[in-house]
Design a protein around this motif. Structure first.
Motif, PDB file in Angstrom:
ATOM      1  N   MET A  85      39.313  -3.370   6.701  1.00 47.46           N
ATOM      2  CA  MET A  85      39.810  -3.413   8.069  1.00 47.46           C
ATOM      3  C   MET A  85      39.864  -4.873   8.551  1.00 47.46           C
ATOM      4  SD  MET A  85      40.453  -0.387   9.473  1.00 47.46           S
ATOM      5  CE  MET A  85      40.174   1.349   9.119  1.00 47.46           C
ATOM      6  N   HIS A  86      41.016  -5.248   9.112  1.00 43.78           N
ATOM      7  CA  HIS A  86      41.180  -6.626   9.547  1.00 43.78           C
ATOM      8  C   HIS A  86      40.475  -6.911  10.867  1.00 43.78           C
ATOM      9  CE1 HIS A  86      44.005  -7.525   6.363  1.00 43.78           C
ATOM     10  NE2 HIS A  86      44.680  -6.415   6.654  1.00 43.78           N
ATOM     11  N   TRP A  87      40.096  -5.861  11.585  1.00 46.71           N
ATOM     12  CA  TRP A  87      39.505  -6.090  12.905  1.00 46.71           C
ATOM     13  C   TRP A  87      38.026  -6.449  12.844  1.00 46.71           C
ATOM     14  CZ3 TRP A  87      35.510  -2.806  14.077  1.00 46.71           C
ATOM     15  CH2 TRP A  87      35.448  -1.599  13.372  1.00 46.71           C
ATOM     16  N   PHE A  88      37.427  -6.376  11.640  1.00 49.72           N
ATOM     17  CA  PHE A  88      35.993  -6.677  11.538  1.00 49.72           C
ATOM     18  C   PHE A  88      35.675  -8.126  11.898  1.00 49.72           C
ATOM     19  CE2 PHE A  88      35.582  -2.788   8.942  1.00 49.72           C
ATOM     20  CZ  PHE A  88      34.471  -2.250   9.558  1.00 49.72           C
ATOM     21  N   TRP A  89      36.647  -9.019  11.674  1.00 48.77           N
ATOM     22  CA  TRP A  89      36.381 -10.424  11.988  1.00 48.77           C
ATOM     23  C   TRP A  89      36.291 -10.655  13.490  1.00 48.77           C
ATOM     24  CZ3 TRP A  89      39.740 -13.452  14.860  1.00 48.77           C
ATOM     25  CH2 TRP A  89      41.009 -12.914  15.100  1.00 48.77           C
ATOM     26  N   LEU A  90      36.782  -9.696  14.291  1.00 46.20           N
ATOM     27  CA  LEU A  90      36.691  -9.821  15.748  1.00 46.20           C
ATOM     28  C   LEU A  90      35.343  -9.374  16.293  1.00 46.20           C
ATOM     29  CD1 LEU A  90      40.202  -8.449  16.822  1.00 46.20           C
ATOM     30  CD2 LEU A  90      39.408 -10.803  16.970  1.00 46.20           C
ATOM     31  N   LEU A  91      34.538  -8.684  15.490  1.00 52.52           N
ATOM     32  CA  LEU A  91      33.287  -8.103  15.968  1.00 52.52           C
ATOM     33  C   LEU A  91      32.316  -9.149  16.521  1.00 52.52           C
ATOM     34  CD1 LEU A  91      31.785  -5.478  16.343  1.00 52.52           C
ATOM     35  CD2 LEU A  91      30.845  -5.727  14.042  1.00 52.52           C
ATOM     36  N   PRO A  92      32.090 -10.274  15.838  1.00 49.05           N
ATOM     37  CA  PRO A  92      31.173 -11.270  16.412  1.00 49.05           C
ATOM     38  C   PRO A  92      31.640 -11.800  17.758  1.00 49.05           C
ATOM     39  CG  PRO A  92      31.563 -11.713  14.080  1.00 49.05           C
ATOM     40  CD  PRO A  92      32.540 -10.654  14.483  1.00 49.05           C
ATOM     41  N   LEU A  93      32.966 -11.978  17.896  1.00 46.80           N
ATOM     42  CA  LEU A  93      33.498 -12.469  19.165  1.00 46.80           C
ATOM     43  C   LEU A  93      33.286 -11.457  20.269  1.00 46.80           C
ATOM     44  CD1 LEU A  93      35.097 -14.541  20.785  1.00 46.80           C
ATOM     45  CD2 LEU A  93      37.199 -13.436  19.998  1.00 46.80           C
ATOM     46  N   LEU A  94      33.541 -10.172  19.988  1.00 51.34           N
ATOM     47  CA  LEU A  94      33.362  -9.130  20.993  1.00 51.34           C
ATOM     48  C   LEU A  94      31.899  -8.997  21.388  1.00 51.34           C
ATOM     49  CD1 LEU A  94      35.765  -6.390  19.554  1.00 51.34           C
ATOM     50  CD2 LEU A  94      36.152  -7.875  21.531  1.00 51.34           C
ATOM     51  N   VAL A  95      31.002  -9.128  20.433  1.00 46.99           N
ATOM     52  CA  VAL A  95      29.576  -9.032  20.733  1.00 46.99           C
ATOM     53  C   VAL A  95      29.135 -10.171  21.629  1.00 46.99           C
ATOM     54  CG1 VAL A  95      27.267  -9.172  19.718  1.00 46.99           C
ATOM     55  CG2 VAL A  95      29.006  -7.721  18.660  1.00 46.99           C
ATOM     56  N   SER A  96      29.682 -11.380  21.363  1.00 51.81           N
ATOM     57  CA  SER A  96      29.287 -12.541  22.172  1.00 51.81           C
ATOM     58  C   SER A  96      29.775 -12.444  23.595  1.00 51.81           C
ATOM     59  CB  SER A  96      29.829 -13.828  21.538  1.00 51.81           C
ATOM     60  OG  SER A  96      31.244 -13.837  21.599  1.00 51.81           O
ATOM     61  N   LEU A  97      30.795 -11.610  23.828  1.00 50.22           N
ATOM     62  CA  LEU A  97      31.336 -11.465  25.171  1.00 50.22           C
ATOM     63  C   LEU A  97      30.626 -10.392  25.977  1.00 50.22           C
ATOM     64  CD1 LEU A  97      35.178 -11.740  24.446  1.00 50.22           C
ATOM     65  CD2 LEU A  97      33.667 -13.487  25.404  1.00 50.22           C
ATOM     66  N   LEU A  98      29.776  -9.587  25.341  1.00 49.71           N
ATOM     67  CA  LEU A  98      29.064  -8.543  26.066  1.00 49.71           C
ATOM     68  C   LEU A  98      28.050  -9.158  27.019  1.00 49.71           C
ATOM     69  CD1 LEU A  98      28.386  -5.978  23.195  1.00 49.71           C
ATOM     70  CD2 LEU A  98      30.061  -5.783  25.037  1.00 49.71           C
ATOM     71  N   PRO A  99      27.850  -8.550  28.227  1.00 50.02           N
ATOM     72  CA  PRO A  99      26.900  -9.094  29.193  1.00 50.02           C
ATOM     73  C   PRO A  99      25.496  -9.196  28.615  1.00 50.02           C
ATOM     74  CG  PRO A  99      28.260  -7.377  30.189  1.00 50.02           C
ATOM     75  CD  PRO A  99      28.531  -7.347  28.721  1.00 50.02           C
ATOM     76  N   GLY A 100      24.880 -10.382  28.808  1.00 46.49           N
ATOM     77  CA  GLY A 100      23.498 -10.556  28.376  1.00 46.49           C
ATOM     78  C   GLY A 100      23.334 -10.810  26.893  1.00 46.49           C
ATOM     79  N   VAL A 101      24.459 -10.837  26.153  1.00 50.78           N
ATOM     80  CA  VAL A 101      24.350 -11.068  24.708  1.00 50.78           C
ATOM     81  C   VAL A 101      25.007 -12.402  24.394  1.00 50.78           C
ATOM     82  CG1 VAL A 101      24.946 -10.206  22.421  1.00 50.78           C
ATOM     83  CG2 VAL A 101      24.428  -8.596  24.255  1.00 50.78           C
ATOM     84  N   THR A 102      24.208 -13.381  24.034  1.00 50.52           N
ATOM     85  CA  THR A 102      24.765 -14.676  23.680  1.00 50.52           C
ATOM     86  C   THR A 102      23.996 -15.218  22.499  1.00 50.52           C
ATOM     87  OG1 THR A 102      23.416 -16.306  24.813  1.00 50.52           O
ATOM     88  CG2 THR A 102      24.860 -15.021  26.170  1.00 50.52           C
ATOM     89  N   GLY A 103      24.606 -16.163  21.802  1.00 49.07           N
ATOM     90  CA  GLY A 103      23.929 -16.802  20.696  1.00 49.07           C
ATOM     91  C   GLY A 103      23.069 -17.949  21.182  1.00 49.07           C
ATOM     92  N   CYS A 104      22.468 -18.644  20.251  1.00 49.17           N
ATOM     93  CA  CYS A 104      21.632 -19.796  20.594  1.00 49.17           C
ATOM     94  C   CYS A 104      22.535 -20.941  21.051  1.00 49.17           C
ATOM     95  CB  CYS A 104      20.826 -20.221  19.372  1.00 49.17           C
ATOM     96  SG  CYS A 104      19.671 -21.572  19.712  1.00 49.17           S
ATOM     97  N   PRO A 105      22.229 -21.563  22.183  1.00 55.16           N
ATOM     98  CA  PRO A 105      23.047 -22.692  22.648  1.00 55.16           C
ATOM     99  C   PRO A 105      23.109 -23.798  21.610  1.00 55.16           C
ATOM    100  CG  PRO A 105      21.540 -21.953  24.371  1.00 55.16           C
ATOM    101  CD  PRO A 105      21.138 -21.233  23.123  1.00 55.16           C
ATOM    102  N   SER A 106      24.246 -24.437  21.494  1.00 52.91           N
ATOM    103  CA  SER A 106      24.446 -25.446  20.456  1.00 52.91           C
ATOM    104  C   SER A 106      23.525 -26.654  20.636  1.00 52.91           C
ATOM    105  CB  SER A 106      25.910 -25.908  20.468  1.00 52.91           C
ATOM    106  OG  SER A 106      26.254 -26.441  21.738  1.00 52.91           O
ATOM    107  N   SER A 107      23.126 -26.934  21.870  1.00 53.51           N
ATOM    108  CA  SER A 107      22.268 -28.096  22.114  1.00 53.51           C
ATOM    109  C   SER A 107      20.787 -27.775  21.974  1.00 53.51           C
ATOM    110  CB  SER A 107      22.539 -28.654  23.521  1.00 53.51           C
ATOM    111  OG  SER A 107      22.351 -27.643  24.497  1.00 53.51           O
TER     112      SER A 107
END
Length: 205
Positions: free
Chosen positions: A1-23
């Protein structure tokens, strides 16, 4: 499925879900942003919802942006020492957040570095009247600057108006002189033509 590469982006856009800040660096619920020369404008816009401890000490923070420490359900402590906190209107959010903490003893060393009347004061113990006073000074300064700019604008407008009026008068004077010169040239031309008309002699029979 080609849409799997979008999953990390969609997860990062969910409220309260973010990755570690780059700084910052993140490990086991600790977000370490200390000793990064961060300013209030270069702070990360959000922190991971799993953060339990956030280290913001040893930076160049003047204030904390509104809402930055909200919506972090696991947050237990934020290291805020050794920052040049400027206690004016912008510090109201941090003061409110500190006052809402159960372990207030952890934040008794978070003090104002400026302005001079509040230097050394514990931020969470500042009264609202003291901060509102600094806000009023800020608004007064802004009002003074606005009035000064308005005055300069009016002066410039007046100078331009005077320049336009003088230019119009000069143009009218030039126009009158040109009209008078043209009339004189026309009269001279008519006189010259009249003086050079040949005289005809008629013989009477």
């Amino acid at each position: 499925m080609h849409w799997f590469w979008l999953l990390p982006l969609l997860v990062s856009l969910l409220p309260g879900v973010t990755g570690c800040p780059s700084s910052c660096s993140c490990s086991s619920g600790i977000v370490d942003c200390s000793y990064k020369d961060l300013t209030s404008t270069s702070l990360p816009s959000s922190f991971p919802s799993s953060a339990q401890v956030i280290r913001l000490d040893q930076n160049n923070l003047l204030f904390i942006p509104n809402g930055l420490l909200d919506h972090l359900p696991n947050l237990r402590e934020v290291y805020l020492k050794h920052n040049p906190w400027h206690c004016d209107c912008d510090i109201l959010y941090l003061r409110s957040w500190l006052q809402g903490q159960q372990k207030k003893s952890l934040y008794r060393d978070v003090t104002c570095a400026s302005p001079e009347p509040l230097e050394g004061r514990v931020i969470m113990y500042l009264t609202e009247d003291e901060l509102v006073t600094t806000c009023q000074y800020w608004y007064c300064n802004l009002a003074l600057i606005s009035q000064l700019c308005l005055f300069i604008f009016i002066v410039v407008q007046g100078i331009l108006l005077i320049f336009i009026i003088l230019s119009l008068r000069r143009f009218q004077k030039i126009a009158r002189e040109a009209k008078r010169t043209a009339k004189e040239l026309q009269q001279s031309s008519e006189t010259y033509t009249y003086d050079n008309i040949p005289l005809c002699n008629y013989d009477r029979t």
